[in-house]
Design a protein around this motif. Structure first.
Motif, PDB file in Angstrom:
ATOM      1  N   GLY A  37     -29.683  -0.562   3.570  1.00 15.18           N
ATOM      2  CA  GLY A  37     -30.599  -1.165   2.622  1.00 15.18           C
ATOM      3  C   GLY A  37     -31.779  -0.337   2.191  1.00 15.18           C
ATOM      4  O   GLY A  37     -32.506  -0.743   1.277  1.00 15.18           O
ATOM      5  N   GLY A  38     -32.016   0.814   2.805  1.00 17.60           N
ATOM      6  CA  GLY A  38     -33.133   1.642   2.401  1.00 17.60           C
ATOM      7  C   GLY A  38     -32.780   2.507   1.206  1.00 17.60           C
ATOM      8  O   GLY A  38     -33.225   2.255   0.092  1.00 17.60           O
ATOM      9  N   HIS A  39     -31.968   3.521   1.445  1.00 19.36           N
ATOM     10  CA  HIS A  39     -31.543   4.413   0.355  1.00 19.36           C
ATOM     11  C   HIS A  39     -30.276   3.935  -0.322  1.00 19.36           C
ATOM     12  O   HIS A  39     -29.954   4.357  -1.430  1.00 19.36           O
ATOM     13  CB  HIS A  39     -31.322   5.831   0.886  1.00 19.36           C
ATOM     14  CG  HIS A  39     -30.137   5.971   1.791  1.00 19.36           C
ATOM     15  ND1 HIS A  39     -30.056   5.346   3.027  1.00 19.36           N
ATOM     16  CD2 HIS A  39     -28.970   6.650   1.658  1.00 19.36           C
ATOM     17  CE1 HIS A  39     -28.922   5.650   3.606  1.00 19.36           C
ATOM     18  NE2 HIS A  39     -28.236   6.444   2.802  1.00 19.36           N
ATOM     19  N   PRO A  72     -37.502   3.047   1.720  1.00 17.43           N
ATOM     20  CA  PRO A  72     -37.032   2.105   0.703  1.00 17.43           C
ATOM     21  C   PRO A  72     -37.036   2.788  -0.663  1.00 17.43           C
ATOM     22  O   PRO A  72     -37.967   2.643  -1.453  1.00 17.43           O
ATOM     23  CB  PRO A  72     -38.055   0.964   0.787  1.00 17.43           C
ATOM     24  CG  PRO A  72     -39.315   1.647   1.254  1.00 17.43           C
ATOM     25  CD  PRO A  72     -38.868   2.725   2.192  1.00 17.43           C
ATOM     26  N   ASP A  73     -35.982   3.535  -0.948  1.00 19.15           N
ATOM     27  CA  ASP A  73     -35.962   4.412  -2.119  1.00 19.15           C
ATOM     28  C   ASP A  73     -34.549   4.500  -2.688  1.00 19.15           C
ATOM     29  O   ASP A  73     -33.899   5.544  -2.632  1.00 19.15           O
ATOM     30  CB  ASP A  73     -36.468   5.804  -1.705  1.00 19.15           C
ATOM     31  CG  ASP A  73     -36.523   6.785  -2.854  1.00 19.15           C
ATOM     32  OD1 ASP A  73     -36.629   6.338  -4.017  1.00 19.15           O
ATOM     33  OD2 ASP A  73     -36.453   8.004  -2.588  1.00 19.15           O
ATOM     34  N   LEU A  74     -34.084   3.404  -3.258  1.00 23.29           N
ATOM     35  CA  LEU A  74     -32.739   3.400  -3.854  1.00 23.29           C
ATOM     36  C   LEU A  74     -32.646   4.413  -4.993  1.00 23.29           C
ATOM     37  O   LEU A  74     -31.633   5.116  -5.128  1.00 23.29           O
ATOM     38  CB  LEU A  74     -32.390   2.003  -4.371  1.00 23.29           C
ATOM     39  CG  LEU A  74     -32.181   0.905  -3.324  1.00 23.29           C
ATOM     40  CD1 LEU A  74     -31.980  -0.442  -4.016  1.00 23.29           C
ATOM     41  CD2 LEU A  74     -30.982   1.221  -2.437  1.00 23.29           C
ATOM     42  N   ASP A 101     -41.816  -1.783  10.676  1.00 19.77           N
ATOM     43  CA  ASP A 101     -41.187  -3.022  10.212  1.00 19.77           C
ATOM     44  C   ASP A 101     -39.940  -2.739   9.371  1.00 19.77           C
ATOM     45  O   ASP A 101     -38.924  -3.438   9.495  1.00 19.77           O
ATOM     46  CB  ASP A 101     -42.180  -3.844   9.399  1.00 19.77           C
ATOM     47  CG  ASP A 101     -43.295  -4.442  10.249  1.00 19.77           C
ATOM     48  OD1 ASP A 101     -43.140  -4.462  11.495  1.00 19.77           O
ATOM     49  OD2 ASP A 101     -44.312  -4.874   9.682  1.00 19.77           O
ATOM     50  N   LEU A 102     -40.006  -1.719   8.527  1.00 19.50           N
ATOM     51  CA  LEU A 102     -38.849  -1.372   7.690  1.00 19.50           C
ATOM     52  C   LEU A 102     -37.651  -0.967   8.543  1.00 19.50           C
ATOM     53  O   LEU A 102     -36.507  -1.353   8.253  1.00 19.50           O
ATOM     54  CB  LEU A 102     -39.218  -0.239   6.732  1.00 19.50           C
ATOM     55  CG  LEU A 102     -40.078  -0.624   5.533  1.00 19.50           C
ATOM     56  CD1 LEU A 102     -40.634   0.632   4.867  1.00 19.50           C
ATOM     57  CD2 LEU A 102     -39.273  -1.448   4.536  1.00 19.50           C
ATOM     58  N   VAL A 103     -37.900  -0.204   9.588  1.00 22.34           N
ATOM     59  CA  VAL A 103     -36.798   0.207  10.466  1.00 22.34           C
ATOM     60  C   VAL A 103     -36.204  -1.007  11.170  1.00 22.34           C
ATOM     61  O   VAL A 103     -34.975  -1.157  11.257  1.00 22.34           O
ATOM     62  CB  VAL A 103     -37.291   1.253  11.484  1.00 22.34           C
ATOM     63  CG1 VAL A 103     -36.209   1.521  12.545  1.00 22.34           C
ATOM     64  CG2 VAL A 103     -37.647   2.558  10.774  1.00 22.34           C
ATOM     65  N   ILE A 104     -37.059  -1.890  11.652  1.00 22.71           N
ATOM     66  CA  ILE A 104     -36.570  -3.094  12.331  1.00 22.71           C
ATOM     67  C   ILE A 104     -35.730  -3.944  11.388  1.00 22.71           C
ATOM     68  O   ILE A 104     -34.659  -4.449  11.768  1.00 22.71           O
ATOM     69  CB  ILE A 104     -37.752  -3.904  12.895  1.00 22.71           C
ATOM     70  CG1 ILE A 104     -38.411  -3.145  14.056  1.00 22.71           C
ATOM     71  CG2 ILE A 104     -37.285  -5.292  13.369  1.00 22.71           C
ATOM     72  CD1 ILE A 104     -39.697  -3.775  14.543  1.00 22.71           C
ATOM     73  N   ILE A 105     -36.200  -4.117  10.157  1.00 25.31           N
ATOM     74  CA  ILE A 105     -35.455  -4.913   9.173  1.00 25.31           C
ATOM     75  C   ILE A 105     -34.090  -4.302   8.891  1.00 25.31           C
ATOM     76  O   ILE A 105     -33.065  -5.009   8.872  1.00 25.31           O
ATOM     77  CB  ILE A 105     -36.262  -5.033   7.866  1.00 25.31           C
ATOM     78  CG1 ILE A 105     -37.476  -5.938   8.060  1.00 25.31           C
ATOM     79  CG2 ILE A 105     -35.399  -5.564   6.726  1.00 25.31           C
ATOM     80  CD1 ILE A 105     -38.474  -5.889   6.917  1.00 25.31           C
ATOM     81  N   PRO A 115     -31.993   8.262  11.329  1.00 26.60           N
ATOM     82  CA  PRO A 115     -32.738   8.287  10.064  1.00 26.60           C
ATOM     83  C   PRO A 115     -32.017   9.124   9.013  1.00 26.60           C
ATOM     84  O   PRO A 115     -31.243  10.033   9.341  1.00 26.60           O
ATOM     85  CB  PRO A 115     -34.079   8.909  10.459  1.00 26.60           C
ATOM     86  CG  PRO A 115     -34.209   8.597  11.917  1.00 26.60           C
ATOM     87  CD  PRO A 115     -32.815   8.729  12.450  1.00 26.60           C
ATOM     88  N   HIS A 116     -32.292   8.811   7.764  1.00 18.40           N
ATOM     89  CA  HIS A 116     -31.620   9.458   6.633  1.00 18.40           C
ATOM     90  C   HIS A 116     -32.580  10.326   5.823  1.00 18.40           C
ATOM     91  O   HIS A 116     -33.769  10.010   5.688  1.00 18.40           O
ATOM     92  CB  HIS A 116     -31.032   8.386   5.707  1.00 18.40           C
ATOM     93  CG  HIS A 116     -30.669   8.879   4.336  1.00 18.40           C
ATOM     94  ND1 HIS A 116     -29.478   9.535   4.079  1.00 18.40           N
ATOM     95  CD2 HIS A 116     -31.337   8.826   3.157  1.00 18.40           C
ATOM     96  CE1 HIS A 116     -29.439   9.864   2.796  1.00 18.40           C
ATOM     97  NE2 HIS A 116     -30.544   9.437   2.212  1.00 18.40           N
TER      98      HIS A 116
END
Length: 256
Positions: free
Chosen positions: A41-43, A71-73, A90-94, A115-116
């Protein structure tokens, strides 16, 4: 240097589609690799993409990691974002939680966190973001290993809190003399020639070293080797690497 047999995890970044947009051939890659780093859901990666990738991995006995990202589609997670540490945690947990839910729905589980892109690169030197990611792993229970590059500041940060680290190298990326990856914007940063990719994979797997951009050798003691699912000819490269490594006695199995 004498070539010796070893044990190696062959991983690939998969599930990197979103909606009607798809990247690479996940099914074919899952027939080759031992670990799948699934976008969450991030990239890239939405519910359907995550579920399909988890289903495919479960059917083949392939281990799963959460491929967390900024968070960078639009930028495919390859642009650095100066995110506040608490927000990054929080972003990593989500993202990990979303993939854990989809994996559970398909009868499998997430075994680690990788991580990406720009986040992966930032964890090599950015102490604040490294601490934020490690904090997320701790809040997720502390049982998920972190996949990271040798020498990254995140490695020491994770180990200091008791989080296991799996060190990783890349078969299809060029290295600089300091052991970091050549930035993607530079010529030759991504390796696509099968002979070059298999040669690099073999030297990393059997000698734990890699030839860098200036021709020198750099020690690279890793347990996992990555092939990008979105590299041109990724499936053919993965098959060539697996065949070559098995041919010289390397046993391929997940590190997780």
């Amino acid at each position: 240097m004498t070539v010796t047999a070893s044990v190696l995890d062959l991983n690939a970044d998969l599930g990197e589609g979103y909606g009607d947009w798809s990247v690479g051939d996940d099914a074919a890659m899952l027939d080759v690799v031992t670990t799948a780093n699934i976008a969450c859901g991030g990239h890239a990666g939405d519910g359907g993409t995550m579920r399909a990738a988890c289903r495919g991995a479960a059917a083949r006995g392939v281990a799963i990691t959460a491929h967390v990202a900024y968070p960078d589609l639009g930028g495919f997670g390859r642009r650095f974002l100066d995110i506040a540490p608490n927000d990054l945690t929080d972003l990593v947990i989500i993202q990990v939680g979303a993939l854990q839910a989809m994996a559970a729905a398909e009868g499998t589980r997430v075994r680690g966190v990788k991580p990406h892109g720009a986040l992966y690169s930032a964890l090599a030197h950015h102490e604040g973001q490294a601490a934020a990611v490690v904090a997320a792993l701790g809040e997720l229970g502390g049982q998920l290993p972190l996949i990271a590059a040798p020498g990254a500041v995140a490695v020491d940060a994770a180990r200091e809190t008791g989080i296991e680290v799996v060190l990783e190298g890349f078969a299809d990326r060029a290295y600089l003399p300091d052991g970091t990856l050549t930035p993607r914007g530079r010529p030759g940063a991504v390796l696509t020639d099968p002979a070059a990719v298999t040669a690099q994979a073999r030297s990393i797997a059997t000698e734990q070293r890699v030839r860098t951009a200036d021709g020198s050798w750099r020690e690279l003691p890793v347990r996992s080797l990555c092939l990008h699912g979105d590299t041109a000819g990724a499936v053919g490269l993965a098959r060539a690497v697996r065949s070559d490594l098995e041919g010289v006695g390397v046993r391929l199995e997940s590190a997780l």
